[in-house]
Design an enzyme around this catalytic site. Structure first.
Site, mmCIF file in Angstrom:
data_model
loop_
_atom_site.group_PDB
_atom_site.id
_atom_site.type_symbol
_atom_site.label_atom_id
_atom_site.label_comp_id
_atom_site.label_asym_id
_atom_site.label_seq_id
_atom_site.Cartn_x
_atom_site.Cartn_y
_atom_site.Cartn_z
ATOM 1 N N GLY A 529 0.841 -1.200 0.000
ATOM 2 C CA GLY A 529 0.000 0.000 0.000
ATOM 3 C C GLY A 529 0.861 1.229 0.000
ATOM 4 O O GLY A 529 2.088 1.135 -0.008
ATOM 5 N N ASP A 644 -12.940 5.868 4.402
ATOM 6 C CA ASP A 644 -12.403 5.143 3.251
ATOM 7 C C ASP A 644 -13.053 3.769 3.160
ATOM 8 O O ASP A 644 -12.371 2.760 3.047
ATOM 9 C CB ASP A 644 -10.880 5.051 3.353
#
Ligand code: NAG
Ligand code: NAG
Ligand code: NAG
Ligand code: NAG
Ligand code: NAG
Ligand code: NAG
Ligand code: NAG
Ligand code: NAG
Length: 872
Positions: A529, A644
């Protein structure tokens, strides 16, 4: 015999030197992307392949365009310019990169395609929190040049492993954005450095280069020819001749090309090639008649910016000290005084370069560069020399490099940050592969004085015709204010030294984590990520864990790190992923979570070979995640907004139980006396609440919206944004709402669910999702209501299958007879006018999702829903 040995020896020595030179010469970028946009054809230019842009999944939408009309003004090798990708809505290219400074080159060649008239193209380009172009018309820019196409080059320090370039069409009817070719390439770490001489102030000072973006204005091979990208020591820059910039009749003389350039170790060959250092312009040598003049070059630039100027020198004529001593003036101020190049290097033919910062805040919009003999220096000749130069624009205090400010109403620049980079990789991402958009670039670290750069490497220059954009007018942000701001900062400050306060999670030693992950064995990587890699590991006590290791170079990750520790150590819930501990030794930022054996939900929906989930499993997953979010919103004292929510942030354990993860962007909710939190927009496109996007006011209802997208994704088994579909289908939220409103949602469900879903269960589910996706947050239900309705949908499904198994004819059955709680949460408040307005809006979107720019609701909707970084 002896002679032959000697000859062989000297050949060997020559070869050795030669190979040494070659070694040093070729810079091999870690990242190198060359995209031939909007086509499925690769183009080969000078042996370099410009790849079609679909293959690598760099882009999620846009309209491929091409022209068959050849243009004689384009270079013969300009094949990659005859195609383009057109964007009628905000769109982005995303790249997985190695963090570090990169060149970004954009090529624009406007041509007519279908109904797209290049005269109407008007757009902005942003990247990594910087504005590269604002409200630009390529046709308009080209009018001021003799060229048919435009090249723009930028240098950006990319801090995360993901880089996105955003194309945002102007808010005007018919306007669109386009790009013909795109190039992204790593720069050598040491090609730019953090100090330079501030013109008028003498000594070199630090400026804070890491936080700065540059635009190449000019890159000039003084006294020489054009150097093409293929001949530029691996850096693929273009150098242009200086003849169009030299002022007046006194243009000096050009000494013969000297091929024998000896690079000292302090000047790597990628600083500038031999063809730049080996050519020069001088005043006239010993034959000079009137030495009382300066060689002067003039470069039009944009006012209200500072410029970083690199000058390249190499004494290719004389061999002794005190033969040529001269001054350099920038904007009529002395930049260097009494320069004797041979005093700076150890021998003739050795390159030397010097860096300057020239603020151009007011007055003349032309940068003046002059060289002339130092008066009374005692040098043998009244002489001066210059071999090459580069001029870069420095971003202003608003992070902009564009000549004009962004149009009013433009979303905040900080929202154009990269998402974490894992989304498009096929690697299954487990824990928090996506850290989300990084916070705005960290403050300038160093810098006592002013904007001074140091040995940055050069940016690119456009050929005479490729001039950078002529500035329109306005200024955005004064250099002066930047400068004084920068000058207040001092110290470099290490972000790792201060531990987040209030941490409740267990501290885990680095040594234990090394062991747990087999020294961070690459084969244990679960996903990557923006924050860094996630490894599978096993602690001493046998607990299986996911270890998220922050990239120590990513300072932006620190906020997320801290947020996640603080939140997760306070929260415990069956449907939230749990933090086992963290490590903050050796400048490491590491988070340790429960290992989720089944990984992210998305992988179970599409794009992998995993077995398909049945409807009941899917409903249970929806319910589990809704519980987790409901707890977040209401369980903690102040309520927490996740920000998110998406299918890659819902993880499944070995029993397929859903756990919400990745709290790096989460925010504590509004306190009692307020209704929202004002904040820069963050989150993932395709899932982003249009109202939040528009008003930048965050409430729990933004999570509800994103969750609505997740529900549709679970039902339809397709991504929130799928650019390969026709325009009206590309955005899942719009597409599903369209069918839902027609009462035909079953037409677009996952084919593997067909025949499995009880129609009342589907109806309830569809209504719930529709409510979540309401345009106005006030029309959306609270998470608790969503949960309730999903449970109801599950009940409807289970009742029906029970009846089915007891051989009751389903279709004949009236669902109203089933004893169930009243359907109240979904029918309260805004039901009255909501659905009608929505139906209209949604149909408009479905008809023409990408060109509705007439009002600000639709621009935001389109933006938030169409622009996608699903991969984060
Ligand atoms: C284009 O080039 C890339 C990289 O060289 C290659 O992987 C791809 O197959 C090529 N595509 C076509 C259509 O030739
Ligand atoms: C764009 O405008 C110019 C005049 O400003 C015109 O000559 C040209 O034909 C227009 N281009 C197209 C494609 O309509
Ligand atoms: C590179 O430079 C060499 C020597 O000057 C020249 O012959 C060649 O054509 C150049 N190549 C390109 C692609 O410009
Ligand atoms: C430098 O001086 C020249 C002539 O005196 C003047 O025309 C020019 O505007 C000056 N340049 C700057 C940047 O001040
Ligand atoms: C050269 O330029 C500088 C700066 O503009 C000026 O001060 C100086 O007088 C000039 N020298 C000559 C000989 O014109
Ligand atoms: C350039 O932009 C960055 C990020 O917005 C900002 O921190 C920096 O201060 C800007 N540079 C200047 C010289 O204003
Ligand atoms: C953007 O550019 C267009 C065309 O050049 C111009 O008409 C418009 O006023 C500009 N808008 C802003 C906000 O600068
Ligand atoms: C777009 O333009 C319209 C009309 O000019 C204006 O009302 C609206 O606020 C603008 N929206 C944005 C996001 O700039």
């Amino acid at each position: 015999m002896l002679f032959r040995i000697a000859a062989l020896l000297s050949i060997a020595i020559l070869l050795k030197q030669y190979s040494h030179v070659v070694c040093q010469t070729v810079w091999q970028p870690k990242d190198q992307f060359r995209l031939n946009c909007g086509t499925t054809m690769n183009a080969t230019v000078y042996g370099q392949v410009w790849m079609e842009d679909i293959e690598g999944h760099f882009i999620t939408d846009g309209i491929p365009a091409s022209t068959s009309n050849q243009n004689s003004l384009l270079p013969a090798n300009g094949d990659f310019l005859y195609s383009a990708r057109i964007f009628t809505t905000p769109s982005e290219y995303t790249f997985s990169v190695t963090p570090g400074r990169h060149w970004i080159r954009m090529y624009f060649y406007p041509f007519s395609f279908q109904n797209f008239d290049p005269n109407w193209s008007l757009f902005s380009v942003l990247a990594d929190g910087y504005v590269l172009l604002s409200n630009v018309s390529i046709v308009g820019e080209l009018k001021t040049t003799s060229q048919a196409y435009l090249t723009m080059e930028y240098s950006i320090n990319i801090a995360s492993s993901s880089f996105s370039l955003y194309f945002v069409p102007a808010n005007a009817s018919n306007s669109y954005a386009f790009i013909n070719a795109l190039e992204i390439e790593s720069m050598p770490d040491d090609s730019l450095a953090d100090d330079a001489i501030l013109v008028g102030h003498g000594e070199p000072s630090q400026f804070g280069l890491p936080g700065i973006a540059l635009q190449t204005m000019y890159r000039v091979n003084v006294g020489g020819q054009t150097v093409s990208p293929a001949n530029d020591s691996g850096e693929a820059r273009t150098w242009i001749p200086d003849s169009s910039f030299i002022l007046g009749a006194a243009t000096g003389v050009i000494p013969p090309y000297n091929f024998n350039i000896q690079y000292p170790s302090t000047v790597p060959t990628y600083i500038a090639p031999v063809s730049v250092y080996g050519t020069a312009r001088t005043m006239g040598g010993s034959n000079i008649i009137n030495s009382h003049f300066n060689l002067t070059w003039i470069f039009p630039v944009d006012l209200h910016f500072a410029y970083y100027v690199r000058l390249h020198f190499c004494e290719i004529v004389y061999t002794s000290l005190y033969q040529r001593i001269f001054n350099v003036y920038i904007n009529n101020q002395t930049a260097l005084s009494g320069l004797d190049i041979l005093a700076k290097v150890t021998a003739a033919n050795m390159p030397y370069y010097a860096d300057f910062v020239a603020p151009m805040l007011q007055g003349d919009n032309r940068l003046w560069l002059q060289i002339g003999p130092t008066p009374n220096s005692g040098a043998q000749f009244k002489e001066a020399i210059l071999n090459g130069l580069e001029i870069f624009k420095i971003n202003n205090s608003e992070g902009s490099l564009a000549a004009v400010p962004l149009p009013p109403g433009f979303p905040p620049i900080a929202s154009f940050q990269p998402h974490s980079g894992s989304q498009r990789s096929s690697v299954v991402v487990y824990i928090g592969a996506s850290v989300g958009i990084f916070a705005a670039v960290a403050a300038l670290l160093a810098s006592l004085y002013f904007l001074l750069f140091k040995r940055t490497k050069g940016g690119k220059v456009m050929s005479p015709a490729w001039r950078s954009l002529p500035l329109l007018s306005g200024s955005s942000g004064s250099i002066g204010s930047k400068l004084s701001k920068a000058s207040l900062k001092s110290g470099t400050g290490s972000f790792v030294s201060s531990a987040p306060s209030n941490m409740g999670g267990r501290f885990i030693g680095f040594a234990e984590l090394l062991e747990a992950t087999n020294n961070f064995d690459e084969s244990l990587v679960l996903g990557i990520g923006g924050f860094g890699k996630v490894y599978k590991g096993e602690l001493f006590d046998g607990t299986q864990v996911a270890v998220k290791r922050g990239n120590p170079r990513s300072e932006q990750g620190f906020t997320e790190f801290q947020t996640e520790i603080e939140l997760l150590s306070k929260l415990r819930h069956r449907h939230l992923v749990s933090l086992i501990g963290y490590c903050e030794e050796h400048s490491e930022m590491i988070l340790v979570y429960d290992y989720m054996a089944n990984g992210p939900l998305r992988g179970h929906l599409y794009g992998t070979d995993l077995p398909s989930l049945n409807w009941k499993q899917r409903l249970e997953i929806c319910i589990g995640s809704a519980r987790g979010l409901h707890y977040l919103h209401t369980g903690a004292a102040q309520g927490i907004i996740h920000r998110d929510v998406k299918t890659t942030n819902i993880l499944l354990d070995e029993n397929l139980e859903a756990k919400v993860s990745d709290f790096g962007l989460s925010k504590t909710g509004p306190s009692l006396d307020r209704t929202h939190v004002s904040t820069a927009v963050k989150g993932s496109f395709g899932y982003l609440d249009p109202e939040y996007f528009r008003r930048q006011q965050l409430t729990e209802k933004s999570d509800v919206y994103s969750f609505g997208v997740v529900l549709m994704e679970i039902l339809c088994a397709r991504p929130a944004i799928n650019p390969t579909l026709p325009r009206d289908q590309c955005n899942l939220a719009d597409w599903a709402l369209y069918w839902q409103k027609m009462g035909k949602l079953e037409e677009i469900i996952d084919p593997r669910l067909v025949g499995q879903i009880n129609k009342d269960s589907l109806r309830k589910f569809g209504e719930t999702a529709e409510k979540c996706l309401a345009e106005q947050s006030i029309d959306r239900p609270a998470m608790g209501d969503v949960l309730w309705n999903l449970e109801y949908a599950l009940q409807l499904q289970e009742t029906s299958s029970e009846r089915e198994s007891s051989a009751v004819n389903l279709d004949a059955c009236n669902p109203q007879l089933i004893e169930l709680p009243v359907d109240q949460p979904m029918t309260d408040d805004s039901e009255t006018n909501g659905p009608v307005t929505h139906a209209v809006e949604s149909e408009e979107h479905a008809d023409d999702t990408s060109t509705v720019f007439s009002d600000d609701a639709s621009i935001s909707t389109v933006f938030s829903q169409l622009v996608n970084t699903q991969g984060r």
